[in-house]
Enzyme design. Structure first.
Site, PDB file in Angstrom:
ATOM      1  N   GLY A  49     -38.840 -20.804 -17.448  1.00 14.57           N
ATOM      2  CA  GLY A  49     -40.245 -20.729 -17.855  1.00 14.57           C
ATOM      3  C   GLY A  49     -40.508 -19.711 -18.938  1.00 14.57           C
ATOM      4  O   GLY A  49     -41.143 -20.002 -19.949  1.00 14.57           O
ATOM      5  N   GLU A 116     -48.217 -20.500 -15.879  1.00 19.94           N
ATOM      6  CA  GLU A 116     -47.544 -20.833 -14.622  1.00 19.94           C
ATOM      7  C   GLU A 116     -48.446 -20.442 -13.465  1.00 19.94           C
ATOM      8  O   GLU A 116     -49.507 -19.826 -13.656  1.00 19.94           O
ATOM      9  CB  GLU A 116     -46.178 -20.118 -14.554  1.00 19.94           C
ATOM     10  CG  GLU A 116     -45.187 -20.676 -15.573  1.00 19.94           C
ATOM     11  CD  GLU A 116     -43.859 -19.946 -15.620  1.00 19.94           C
ATOM     12  OE1 GLU A 116     -43.562 -19.173 -14.698  1.00 19.94           O
ATOM     13  OE2 GLU A 116     -43.135 -20.154 -16.601  1.00 19.94           O
ATOM     14  N   ASP A 223     -24.614  -8.729  -3.573  1.00 16.91           N
ATOM     15  CA  ASP A 223     -23.578  -7.698  -3.403  1.00 16.91           C
ATOM     16  C   ASP A 223     -24.139  -6.272  -3.487  1.00 16.91           C
ATOM     17  O   ASP A 223     -23.765  -5.402  -2.696  1.00 16.91           O
ATOM     18  CB  ASP A 223     -22.476  -7.858  -4.472  1.00 16.91           C
ATOM     19  CG  ASP A 223     -21.804  -9.220  -4.415  1.00 16.91           C
ATOM     20  OD1 ASP A 223     -21.980  -9.941  -3.421  1.00 16.91           O
ATOM     21  OD2 ASP A 223     -21.099  -9.569  -5.381  1.00 16.91           O
ATOM     22  N   HIS A 244     -38.709 -21.500  -4.718  1.00 13.22           N
ATOM     23  CA  HIS A 244     -39.376 -22.154  -5.857  1.00 13.22           C
ATOM     24  C   HIS A 244     -39.824 -23.531  -5.390  1.00 13.22           C
ATOM     25  O   HIS A 244     -39.041 -24.259  -4.771  1.00 13.22           O
ATOM     26  CB  HIS A 244     -38.426 -22.277  -7.049  1.00 13.22           C
ATOM     27  CG  HIS A 244     -39.152 -22.565  -8.330  1.00 13.22           C
ATOM     28  ND1 HIS A 244     -39.776 -23.762  -8.557  1.00 13.22           N
ATOM     29  CD2 HIS A 244     -39.383 -21.798  -9.413  1.00 13.22           C
ATOM     30  CE1 HIS A 244     -40.352 -23.725  -9.751  1.00 13.22           C
ATOM     31  NE2 HIS A 244     -40.128 -22.538 -10.295  1.00 13.22           N
ATOM     32  N   ARG A 292     -46.846 -19.283  -5.986  1.00 14.08           N
ATOM     33  CA  ARG A 292     -45.685 -20.021  -5.491  1.00 14.08           C
ATOM     34  C   ARG A 292     -45.586 -20.145  -3.977  1.00 14.08           C
ATOM     35  O   ARG A 292     -45.159 -21.153  -3.447  1.00 14.08           O
ATOM     36  CB  ARG A 292     -44.443 -19.299  -5.969  1.00 14.08           C
ATOM     37  CG  ARG A 292     -43.675 -20.122  -6.908  1.00 14.08           C
ATOM     38  CD  ARG A 292     -42.582 -19.317  -7.489  1.00 14.08           C
ATOM     39  NE  ARG A 292     -42.645 -19.518  -8.921  1.00 14.08           N
ATOM     40  CZ  ARG A 292     -41.853 -18.958  -9.775  1.00 14.08           C
ATOM     41  NH1 ARG A 292     -40.934 -18.117  -9.346  1.00 14.08           N
ATOM     42  NH2 ARG A 292     -41.960 -19.212 -11.047  1.00 14.08           N
ATOM     43  N   HIS A 353     -35.076 -19.011  -4.307  1.00 13.39           N
ATOM     44  CA  HIS A 353     -35.137 -18.765  -5.747  1.00 13.39           C
ATOM     45  C   HIS A 353     -35.031 -17.291  -6.117  1.00 13.39           C
ATOM     46  O   HIS A 353     -34.331 -16.935  -7.056  1.00 13.39           O
ATOM     47  CB  HIS A 353     -36.460 -19.339  -6.265  1.00 13.39           C
ATOM     48  CG  HIS A 353     -36.690 -19.181  -7.724  1.00 13.39           C
ATOM     49  ND1 HIS A 353     -35.879 -19.771  -8.667  1.00 13.39           N
ATOM     50  CD2 HIS A 353     -37.641 -18.510  -8.419  1.00 13.39           C
ATOM     51  CE1 HIS A 353     -36.330 -19.469  -9.884  1.00 13.39           C
ATOM     52  NE2 HIS A 353     -37.389 -18.683  -9.754  1.00 13.39           N
ATOM     53  N   GLU A 377     -33.222  -7.859 -10.359  1.00 16.88           N
ATOM     54  CA  GLU A 377     -33.559  -8.545  -9.106  1.00 16.88           C
ATOM     55  C   GLU A 377     -33.011  -7.839  -7.863  1.00 16.88           C
ATOM     56  O   GLU A 377     -33.561  -7.988  -6.766  1.00 16.88           O
ATOM     57  CB  GLU A 377     -33.048  -9.996  -9.171  1.00 16.88           C
ATOM     58  CG  GLU A 377     -33.552 -10.821  -8.018  1.00 16.88           C
ATOM     59  CD  GLU A 377     -33.357 -12.311  -8.210  1.00 16.88           C
ATOM     60  OE1 GLU A 377     -33.170 -12.776  -9.354  1.00 16.88           O
ATOM     61  OE2 GLU A 377     -33.401 -13.030  -7.190  1.00 16.88           O
ATOM     62  N   ARG A 388     -43.700 -12.563  -5.683  1.00 18.06           N
ATOM     63  CA  ARG A 388     -43.639 -12.295  -7.128  1.00 18.06           C
ATOM     64  C   ARG A 388     -44.467 -13.297  -7.916  1.00 18.06           C
ATOM     65  O   ARG A 388     -44.385 -14.509  -7.685  1.00 18.06           O
ATOM     66  CB  ARG A 388     -42.188 -12.386  -7.594  1.00 18.06           C
ATOM     67  CG  ARG A 388     -42.020 -12.274  -9.089  1.00 18.06           C
ATOM     68  CD  ARG A 388     -40.565 -12.261  -9.467  1.00 18.06           C
ATOM     69  NE  ARG A 388     -39.936 -13.538  -9.222  1.00 18.06           N
ATOM     70  CZ  ARG A 388     -39.727 -14.463 -10.158  1.00 18.06           C
ATOM     71  NH1 ARG A 388     -40.146 -14.265 -11.405  1.00 18.06           N
ATOM     72  NH2 ARG A 388     -39.118 -15.586  -9.867  1.00 18.06           N
ATOM     73  N   SER A 393     -40.344 -11.467 -13.473  1.00 16.56           N
ATOM     74  CA  SER A 393     -39.062 -10.867 -13.109  1.00 16.56           C
ATOM     75  C   SER A 393     -38.280 -10.375 -14.327  1.00 16.56           C
ATOM     76  O   SER A 393     -37.750  -9.253 -14.327  1.00 16.56           O
ATOM     77  CB  SER A 393     -38.272 -11.915 -12.333  1.00 16.56           C
ATOM     78  OG  SER A 393     -36.939 -11.630 -12.369  1.00 16.56           O
TER      79      SER A 393
END
Ligand code: FAD
Ligand code: SIN
Length: 533
Positions: A49, A116, A223, A244, A292, A353, A377, A388, A393
């Site tokens: 996006g 969005e 990780d 998402h 979202r 997502h 992230e 979010r 992001s």
């Protein structure tokens, strides 16, 4: 053994932005970036996006972007951090453009602005529907021009080194835990190396691979979060996993799913259920462009109600030329599986997502462990709260990479390299007899997380998930203690830790807020709190 003043783990937008800035500030120092795969294999590369940033001051304002972020975050954003990111964002985007990133422009030279979910204005700058690919390309090209930067590819960081490795007892209550560098598995030699650093930055990205279906590539195994948790650092708000709403549905889908960007709905795409009804009108007055969490829950509810595995995204009313100009990649992908968007609707379903929580940082990206920063992230800065806002992001990653750099840049002289760090001890381990044990456990983990810790949760499901994770944990630790290291095993171990943190956070949160929806507690608690583990 290597040693470097500045060590960066991760070659996505967060890691590369920080590293480039440091390399430009210290032309006489070598900046080392480690990455576990190819340099460009990152969540960043798949971003579609764009970047939410205020640059049309006539119709938009910082106040509006701040307000939209706070509304999406459902009462849990850190307002100071929101203001920092929104107001510093335009400068960071300008720098990225100076490094060579190209964003689409109107004929008059202004940037094209997309919209969005949750945004009150058009403010998403983009490069067609492959914005992340373009940003990653520009960053890697800038890196290649920078003589004092090195990216070591296929270097898998296992753990950060702290006092624990010097033989001291380190617990959550230990004050001043310090990071001295990392142990890393060199996948080419299969040897564990130690790399000492004065300052280490974790920019290891997300954890979508904890779920059966995700928009994230295979590197997204949480990780960094798992490493910090093992090192007794603070992890926050892991229960807020963003699904998402519109991943492309393909029968039997698992692993990385292709995304249909929210910008398609921003340009007028309409969600329909199996009866053709534009169902979002029943769920929210913002309809298809609600935040979202609301859209993903609505789709989940429609799929359950109608017994289908997907809903439809209707773009048949688009002018085809306009669609292909903005979304050429999506157009081609759909066509490749027999969907002509001018005639057929696109089957879509939610997929894991984005991780809103992560390594807890302050407003300079400092983690709770000294000399260890986190950005992108893998971090939890306070920007996203419980959900979010779309396209915030990439912006956050750039702003916080810059903030880590600003804070770290002058600290190196005050820090000494640690000595007496032992080599990695691989005694008593053997080659794994059956890799299938690892792959089966991964499947089980993804199944458990998807079935019990998805978009809609309840207490019984969370308890079930925890019991199953306990068993997986026990079995995987036995393997870890007795077999030589493989990336599959290390990732599985990290994903189980991340799964545990998500479930634990979800169990502590006795309310429904943002992305965490528990049918046993439908309302929001008056106690507005971050869950820190
Ligand atoms: P990443 O880009 O994921 O980079 C992580 C790096 O860490 C990788 O290089 C990886 O190899 C390395 N790494 C991880 N673990 C280890 C280890 N153990 N050892 C060594 N290296 C390691 N956001 C937006 O704002 N706008 C969008 O339009 C948008 N679209 C998206 C579309 C998709 C399909 C996806 C998946 C995400 C999207 N996002 C979007 C989210 C955004 O892309 C990511 O949050 C962001 O790119 C994360 O950047 P990062 O630098 O933190 O991590
Ligand atoms: C999208 O393009 O829909 C993804 C945007 C985001 O994750 O912010």
């Amino acid at each position: 053994m290597q040693q470097t003043d500045f060590l960066v783990i991760g070659s996505g937008i967060a890691g590369l932005t920080y590293a480039l800035k440091m390399a430009q500030y210290y032309p006489d120092k070598n900046i080392l970036v480690l990455t576990k795969a190819a340099a460009d294999e990152t969540n960043t590369k798949y971003a579609q996006g764009g970047v939410a940033v205020v640059n049309d001051m006539e119709n938009d304002s910082f106040e509006k972007h701040i307000e939209d972020t706070l509304i999406a975050g459902d009462g849990l954003c850190n307002e100071k951090v929101v203001e920092i990111v929104v107001k510093e964002g335009p400068d960071r985007v300008r720098e990225l453009i100076e490094w060579g990133a190209r964003f689409d422009k109107e004929k008059d030279g202004d940037y094209k602005l997309g919209k969005e979910g949750g945004h009150s204005e058009h403010r998403i700058i983009h490069h067609k529907d492959v914005t992340g690919w373009e940003m990653e390309r520009a960053l890697l090209e800038a890196v290649s021009r920078q003589k004092n930067m090195e990216i070591l590819k296929h270097y898998f960081v296992i753990d950060i080194i702290t006092q624990h490795h010097l033989g001291y007892l380190v617990t959550k209550a230990t004050p001043d835990i310090e990071c001295y560098g990392v142990y890393v598995l060199n996948s080419q030699t299969n040897q564990v190396e130690k790399i000492l650093a004065k300052i280490t930055v974790l920019a290891t990205g997300g954890n979508g691979q904890a779920y059966r279906t995700t928009t994230n590539p295979s590197i997204a195994t949480g990780d960094g979060v798992a490493m910090v948790y093992r090192a007794k650092g603070r992890i926050e708000n892991m229960e807020f996993i963003q699904f998402h709403p519109t991943a492309l549905y393909e029968p039997g889908m698992k692993g990385q799913a292709f995304l249909i960007t929210e910008a398609v709905r921003g340009d007028g795409g309409i969600l329909r259920n199996k009866d053709g009804e534009a169902f979002m009108t029943r769920y929210d007055e913002r309809k298809d462009l609600a935040p979202r969490d609301i859209v993903a829950r609505a789709i989940d509810s429609e799929m359950k109600r109608t017994g289908t595995e997907h809903v439809w995204l209707d773009c048949r009313h688009f002018e085809k030329e306009k669609f292909t100009e903005h979304f050429p990649n999506i157009y081609e992908k759909c066509l490749s599986i027999g969907i002509d968007i001018a005639r057929n609707m696109i089957p879509v379903a939610p997929a894991a997502h984005y991780s809103c929580g992560g390594i807890k940082t302050d407003e300079w990206g400092r983690s709770s462990i000294r000399n260890l920063y986190a950005c992108g992230e893998c971090s939890s800065t306070g920007l996203h709260g419980a959900n979010r806002l779309a396209s915030n992001s990439l912006l956050e990653a750039m702003v916080f990479a810059h903030r880590c750099y600003t804070d770290a840049v002058n600290r190196k002289d005050a820090i000494a390299f640690a000595d007496r760090i032992p080599d990695w001890n691989a005694q008593g381990t053997n080659e794994p007899k059956e890799m299938i044990l690892i792959t089966q456990s991964l499947k089980e983990l993804q199944q458990v997380m998807s079935d019990y810790v998805g978009i809609v949760r309840n207490d019984i499901r969370l308890q079930r998930a925890m019991r199953r994770l306990d068993l997986l944990w026990e079995e995987t630790e036995q393997l870890y203690e007795s077999t030589s290291l493989s990336i599959q095993l290390l990732e599985l171990r990290n994903l189980i830790t991340v799964g545990y943190l998500i479930v634990k956070g979800a169990m502590f949160r006795k309310e429904s807020r943002g992305l965490h929806y528990n049918t046993d507690y439908k309302g929001k608690s008056e106690l507005v709190q971050n869950i820190v583990l």
